[in-house]
Structure formats: structure tokens, C-alpha cells
Scaffold this motif. Sequence first.
Motif, mmCIF file in Angstrom:
data_model
loop_
_atom_site.group_PDB
_atom_site.id
_atom_site.type_symbol
_atom_site.label_atom_id
_atom_site.label_comp_id
_atom_site.label_asym_id
_atom_site.label_seq_id
_atom_site.Cartn_x
_atom_site.Cartn_y
_atom_site.Cartn_z
ATOM 1 N N THR A 120 0.846 -1.173 0.000
ATOM 2 C CA THR A 120 0.000 0.000 0.000
ATOM 3 C C THR A 120 0.887 1.229 0.000
ATOM 4 O O THR A 120 1.934 1.236 0.629
ATOM 5 C CB THR A 120 -0.865 -0.023 1.263
ATOM 6 O OG1 THR A 120 -1.733 -1.142 1.145
ATOM 7 C CG2 THR A 120 -1.700 1.228 1.371
ATOM 8 N N ALA A 121 0.461 2.248 -0.686
ATOM 9 C CA ALA A 121 1.145 3.535 -0.723
ATOM 10 C C ALA A 121 2.400 3.507 -1.585
ATOM 11 O O ALA A 121 3.127 4.465 -1.651
ATOM 12 C CB ALA A 121 1.498 4.042 0.674
ATOM 13 N N THR A 122 2.641 2.413 -2.282
ATOM 14 C CA THR A 122 3.760 2.409 -3.217
ATOM 15 C C THR A 122 3.524 3.514 -4.234
ATOM 16 O O THR A 122 2.430 3.664 -4.744
ATOM 17 C CB THR A 122 3.834 1.070 -3.963
ATOM 18 O OG1 THR A 122 4.173 0.070 -3.036
ATOM 19 C CG2 THR A 122 4.895 1.104 -5.041
ATOM 20 N N GLY A 123 4.582 4.265 -4.508
ATOM 21 C CA GLY A 123 4.430 5.319 -5.494
ATOM 22 C C GLY A 123 4.075 6.649 -4.889
ATOM 23 O O GLY A 123 4.196 7.661 -5.550
ATOM 24 N N LEU A 124 3.644 6.679 -3.631
ATOM 25 C CA LEU A 124 3.418 7.970 -2.995
ATOM 26 C C LEU A 124 4.780 8.555 -2.667
ATOM 27 O O LEU A 124 5.683 7.839 -2.250
ATOM 28 C CB LEU A 124 2.588 7.818 -1.719
ATOM 29 C CG LEU A 124 1.103 7.529 -1.911
ATOM 30 C CD1 LEU A 124 0.371 7.650 -0.596
ATOM 31 C CD2 LEU A 124 0.488 8.482 -2.924
#
Lengths: 182, 239
Positions: free
Chosen positions: A128-132
Motif C-alpha cells: 500500500t502507498a507504493t508510489g506515494l
Amino acid sequence: MVTTTTPLEAELLRLAGSVPDPELPVLTLAELGVVRAVHLHGADTVEVELTPTYTGCPAVEAMSADIERLLREHGMREVTVRTVLSPAWSTNDITGEGRRKLREFGIAPPRVLAQEGPVAVALGPTRTATGLPSPADPAAPLTCPHCGSADTELLSRFSSTACKALRRCLSCREPFDHFKEV
Amino acid sequence: MTTTVTATAALALGDDALVLSHRLGEWAGHAPVLEEEVALANIALDLLGQARVLLSTAGDEDELAYLREERAFTNLQLVEQPNGDFAHTIARQLYFSTYQHLLYARLAVTDGEFAPLAAKAVKEVAYHRDHAEQWTLRLGDGTGLSHERMQRACDALWRFTGEMFLPVEGLAVDGEQLRSAWLESVSGVLRRATLTVPEGPQSGAWTAGAGRQGLHTEPFGRMLAEMQHLHRSHPGASW
């Protein structure tokens, strides 16, 4: 490409940058970091390069109209505002003064990001939140613009505009906008 | 790369963004809570901005959006699916934003026509993907009822996901590599949400590639009618 800036171009760039942001009038376009360049063609024809904060930012049209009006008032006969996407705007382009004004206005400024340019996206296992984007200093807390407390929670990832998230301070209990890092 | 090939890819990606933007806009005034209404509208706005850039690459954005017939649209069937309940909207967002994020991250580092837009949009879509993942976890690992409805939504939309990995003329992206990255990500989110990864095929025999070929599901015509009727009724009108 070698570009030289004439004194008049520098003055026109300063003028274009002095236009207030239509949605956050405490900030100028220069403080927001969206005016990229000014090119003079002949004596009174000028082209301004503007980059949008978000691809769908509806404020771009108002910004363009304001820049055109101001530069015409300063003797330009023909003003063209061209939207440029590359390199993509980053919240790192907001100046220090811009960040200070945002906080004063009640908006938590974006934290400085570790990297600019294309976002590196892990191609392997994805959490989750990969790329944020991640702040340059992970220990730098996001603080409430009203009381300065670091004890805040996320209410919604999207707020009154796409560029902001809605948070609440757990100390003073006030909700506040946070300019999201991109 | 010829102009025609670029236009084909620009239309495919632009239509995805335009159609999903319109669907998300339908939530305005109907979302479960105010914060979600604002979130979905903001995601829709990001997509609309991307659609405008992409459609302008292929031609006149207004003519393309408002004056094409259903069969001329090449969006994925996934994005035209009706909003359904909130779980269906979130499942559609999870499937699509994961795909779009992985795709744009790849396009951003090429030197192709779409790199500038992709480098910009990938930063926006990262937030769309996070939004969808967080809601999937909350609904899947929530109450018995929210779990059941989220599972039903994931199952119902699964058969529209295979089309995302078919080759699009003009996009230099490895579809199978994209599929495995997508499957790994989505499966991971679904498992953490205590949901079951749907087992059925990712496309029905009758739907394979259909959206990209201009073949659409029944609800799309009604959506287009609503989206286009004002422009068609008052040609050339402006605010």
C-alpha cells in the motif's frame, strides 16, 4: 539550447510571476513555481511558459488570462501563454516564502521531497502507498498550521482541491488542509 | 511512429480517462459522505485533465468527446461499468488505478510521445491508487456486510480486467509483464483486505478486447447519451 534572457524578458518574467494564484491568492505564481519562462519575439510579442500543478487544474485558464492582461497593461501587444507539462511540476517548486505564506494562511505546506523527476515505482512486490512520494526527511513531521502540533490525522486524501488533503489536529481539534506532496 | 498510431493510443488512453471521469462525476450529490464526494470529484478532475491532453493529441477534444458515436470510443469496458454501490466504484478504482499507475510509470521513462503526460499523471494517479487501496482494506476488513459487498464487487468486475493487458497499437509496453505486476499488487491488497482473489477468467470469450475495438456493454450508450446530449442539442454553445 542556450537561452539568454534580456532585461525586458527578466522584467516580464517578474511581472508574470507576480500574478496571484486564483485559488490561493496569498501565493504568487512565482512562489508556486508555475511560471517557467518568458520569450520575447520582436518588440511587443511575448510567449509565457506556464506549467499546471495538476493536469486537470481548472485554475490554469484564470492564470493565463491574468498574465495576458497584466503583460498587455505593460506594453505588450500580443501575449501567448503556453502550457508545458515537462518537466512535471513538483511541490518542491514552491518557494520557501510560498511555504511560509501557505502555513500563515492555514494550509500545511508540502514537505520537501527526496527526489524530483519521474517517480520511481517499485516493479516488484507492491505494498500500500507504493508510489506515494516520500519526504526528504522522514522525521520531519507534518504539523498543524494553527497550533504547530505534530499530532494530526488524515480525514480524506482529497480536499477542496485535488492538490490538498484534509487533516485534523488532535491537539487543537481544528481541521486543516494539507498541500499534498507530488 | 506514425501520427495514426499515436492517435490510436492517445484515443485509447484518453477515452479511458474521459469515461471514468464521467462515471465518477455521477457521484456528485450522491456519495456516502461529503469527504468521499469531494475525493471522487477530485479524482474525476485529474482524469478529465489527462483526457483533455490525450484527446487533443488525437484531434479536437470537444469533437472527440461529444460528437463521436459509441462504436468510435475505444475505452476499456471496465471504466464504463455503472457505479453500482460504493464497493463497486472502489473495486473499479482499484483495478483501473493500479493498471493506470503501472502503465504510466512505464510510459514516463520512455522517450515516446506520452512520456511528458505520463510523468505528470503518474504522480496524480499514485494518490488515486492509494485511495482505492485504503478503501478496499477498510471495506474488505470491515463489517460482515461491507466485506460481503466488497467481495461481490471484486468478483463482478473481474471479467473486465483482462482487456487492460492486450496490446495497444502505439504503446510500447509489455502486456504480460504489466499483467503480472498488476496481479501481484491487486492480489496482495485483496488478501490483506481479507478478500478472496476472484478465480474466474479475466475476460469472457465474448468480451475479449471488445472495448478497445469499439464494442461496448449496454450501459455505455446510456452514459454517452447523458454526456453528449447538451452539446449535441446546442451545437457551438459556450458559457
